[in-house]
Scaffold this motif. Structure first.
Motif, mmCIF file in Angstrom:
data_model
loop_
_atom_site.group_PDB
_atom_site.id
_atom_site.type_symbol
_atom_site.label_atom_id
_atom_site.label_comp_id
_atom_site.label_asym_id
_atom_site.label_seq_id
_atom_site.Cartn_x
_atom_site.Cartn_y
_atom_site.Cartn_z
ATOM 1 N N MET A 27 -27.347 49.532 -15.118
ATOM 2 C CA MET A 27 -26.114 49.174 -15.820
ATOM 3 C C MET A 27 -25.696 50.347 -16.689
ATOM 4 S SD MET A 27 -25.578 46.065 -18.491
ATOM 5 C CE MET A 27 -26.303 44.927 -17.336
ATOM 6 N N SER A 28 -24.522 50.874 -16.495
ATOM 7 C CA SER A 28 -24.077 52.032 -17.264
ATOM 8 C C SER A 28 -22.931 51.634 -18.166
ATOM 9 C CB SER A 28 -23.634 53.159 -16.328
ATOM 10 O OG SER A 28 -22.564 52.735 -15.536
ATOM 11 N N ALA A 29 -22.917 52.206 -19.343
ATOM 12 C CA ALA A 29 -21.834 51.937 -20.281
ATOM 13 C C ALA A 29 -20.656 52.809 -19.925
ATOM 14 C CB ALA A 29 -22.298 52.200 -21.715
ATOM 15 N N SER A 30 -19.453 52.304 -20.202
ATOM 16 C CA SER A 30 -18.253 53.058 -19.908
ATOM 17 C C SER A 30 -17.199 52.726 -20.931
ATOM 18 C CB SER A 30 -17.746 52.733 -18.497
ATOM 19 O OG SER A 30 -17.407 51.364 -18.401
ATOM 20 N N GLY A 31 -16.054 53.440 -20.892
ATOM 21 C CA GLY A 31 -14.977 53.120 -21.796
ATOM 22 C C GLY A 31 -14.776 54.209 -22.810
ATOM 23 N N HIS B 273 -28.082 38.649 -17.109
ATOM 24 C CA HIS B 273 -28.169 38.058 -15.771
ATOM 25 C C HIS B 273 -27.153 38.653 -14.804
ATOM 26 C CE1 HIS B 273 -30.607 35.119 -17.888
ATOM 27 N NE2 HIS B 273 -29.604 34.909 -18.717
ATOM 28 N N GLY B 274 -26.523 39.758 -15.197
ATOM 29 C CA GLY B 274 -25.542 40.395 -14.322
ATOM 30 C C GLY B 274 -24.114 39.962 -14.563
ATOM 31 N N ALA C 241 -25.158 43.879 -23.449
ATOM 32 C CA ALA C 241 -24.761 45.282 -23.547
ATOM 33 C C ALA C 241 -23.264 45.331 -23.805
ATOM 34 C CB ALA C 241 -25.094 46.031 -22.261
ATOM 35 N N VAL C 242 -22.835 46.384 -24.511
ATOM 36 C CA VAL C 242 -21.407 46.633 -24.711
ATOM 37 C C VAL C 242 -21.024 47.741 -23.736
ATOM 38 C CG1 VAL C 242 -19.588 47.258 -26.338
ATOM 39 C CG2 VAL C 242 -21.605 46.021 -27.157
ATOM 40 N N LEU C 243 -20.356 47.368 -22.660
ATOM 41 C CA LEU C 243 -19.968 48.334 -21.642
ATOM 42 C C LEU C 243 -18.704 49.092 -22.025
ATOM 43 C CD1 LEU C 243 -20.534 46.170 -18.442
ATOM 44 C CD2 LEU C 243 -22.151 47.674 -19.610
ATOM 45 N N ARG C 244 -17.801 48.414 -22.739
ATOM 46 C CA ARG C 244 -16.604 49.063 -23.255
ATOM 47 C C ARG C 244 -16.382 48.575 -24.674
ATOM 48 N NH1 ARG C 244 -12.985 47.359 -19.860
ATOM 49 N NH2 ARG C 244 -11.974 45.773 -21.158
ATOM 50 N N GLY C 245 -16.258 49.515 -25.591
ATOM 51 C CA GLY C 245 -16.061 49.151 -26.981
ATOM 52 C C GLY C 245 -14.589 49.025 -27.334
ATOM 53 N N SER C 246 -14.322 49.070 -28.625
ATOM 54 C CA SER C 246 -12.954 48.935 -29.126
ATOM 55 C C SER C 246 -12.701 50.000 -30.184
ATOM 56 C CB SER C 246 -12.745 47.546 -29.739
ATOM 57 O OG SER C 246 -11.556 47.506 -30.509
ATOM 58 N N PRO C 247 -11.508 50.579 -30.208
ATOM 59 C CA PRO C 247 -11.216 51.592 -31.223
ATOM 60 C C PRO C 247 -10.966 51.006 -32.611
ATOM 61 C CG PRO C 247 -9.272 51.200 -29.871
ATOM 62 C CD PRO C 247 -10.396 50.413 -29.253
ATOM 63 N N ARG D 80 -26.437 31.555 -22.880
ATOM 64 C CA ARG D 80 -26.799 32.953 -22.882
ATOM 65 C C ARG D 80 -26.089 33.759 -21.796
ATOM 66 N NH1 ARG D 80 -29.901 32.944 -26.761
ATOM 67 N NH2 ARG D 80 -32.024 32.614 -27.208
ATOM 68 N N ASP D 81 -24.874 33.363 -21.417
ATOM 69 C CA ASP D 81 -24.118 34.137 -20.438
ATOM 70 C C ASP D 81 -22.840 34.648 -21.079
ATOM 71 O OD1 ASP D 81 -21.707 32.213 -19.436
ATOM 72 O OD2 ASP D 81 -23.499 31.041 -19.890
ATOM 73 N N ALA D 82 -22.328 35.755 -20.554
ATOM 74 C CA ALA D 82 -21.214 36.455 -21.177
ATOM 75 C C ALA D 82 -19.963 35.585 -21.273
ATOM 76 C CB ALA D 82 -20.921 37.739 -20.403
#
Length: 261
Positions: free
Chosen positions: A1-5, A54-55, A72-78, A100-102
């Motif tokens: 899992m990679s973070a992006s944004g 869990h994906g 995980a935070v894949l994309r944050g906020s400015p 416990r799911d997003a």
């Protein structure tokens, strides 16, 4: 899992309150982690993209993540606010019941107000607006567990080793029985519970202006490298993120959501 944004670095202001940590500013990305607090995020600009353990993924403007849930935070906020809330507080208990799911985290925060004010004022306003359980006496803890928690606190204050066997003897229980009480009543095994208290202590020292090395030693951790490993596991970022781009505000403020147990 990679973070992006675009918002990968954390820059903003933070404040410690009894049972709370408030943050406002750029919420960056964070690798998969879990912490023993309830977390609330609200984006004043853009949306977060969160992932569960869990994906599952969700894009949202606000989320309430229960304690000990991997995320995980894949994309944050400015421009956002983030709250860490003691799970035993009146507010923490009200928010800790979601799944416990997003997708559930986004649904749990759908009715929360997005702060109109920028900075810590917005974080304070969101904290004051959060739900709480009805006032009433907290659930009683096993008397031996209460003795154990006092023993742990005293040992941390004295920078003494905190071992399950020693604490169990002071509480008048076997190691196995005390370990069960920690899992059953606190929802966390003994060693992770102690480690969480150490991270709280280190955060307080960093907020007071101590270096990462002195904060690590003051919290009973071996060195700044040990602190870094624990922070990455619990928060998904290095502790240097909390010193390089974050201004810590010092001062008293009311307890939100009632007294901490």
């Amino acid at each position: 899992m990679s973070a992006s944004g675009p918002a990968s670095a954390w820059r903003g202001a933070a404040a410690l309150r009894p049972g709370w940590l408030l943050y406002a500013g750029v919420v960056g990305t964070a690798s998969p982690h879990a912490h023993h607090t309830v977390q609330v995020l609200a984006a004043r600009g853009g949306e977060f993209e969160l992932a569960d353990g869990h994906g599952g993924r969700v894009a949202c403007r606000a989320a309430a993540i229960p304690a000990d849930a991997t995320h995980a935070v894949l994309r944050g906020s400015p421009d956002a606010v983030l709250l860490h809330i003691d799970r035993d507080s009146a507010t923490g208990r009200a928010l800790n019941a979601c799944a416990r799911d997003a997708a559930s985290w986004a649904n749990a925060a759908r009715s929360l107000p997005i702060p109109a004010a920028a900075g810590l004022a917005g974080a304070e306003a969101l904290a004051a607006a959060l739900p709480r359980v009805p006032a009433g006496p907290p659930a009683a803890r096993h008397p031996a567990l209460a003795r154990a928690l006092r023993a742990v606190a005293v040992r941390l204050d004295r920078s003494a080793p905190v071992r399950l066997g020693d604490v169990a003897r002071e509480a008048g229980l076997s190691e196995g029985r005390l370990a069960h009480l920690f899992r059953d009543e606190l929802g966390l095994p003994f060693r992770p519970y102690v480690l969480w208290l150490r991270i709280q202590r280190a955060t307080e020292l960093v907020a007071a202006g101590e270096s990462l090395t002195l904060a690590a030693h003051g919290a009973g951790l071996a060195d700044s490298a040990h602190l870094s490993r624990v922070c990455r596991r619990m928060f998904g970022i290095a502790p240097s993120e909390f010193t390089r781009g974050i201004r810590w505000a010092v001062g008293d403020a009311p307890r939100y959501g009632g007294p901490i147990r």
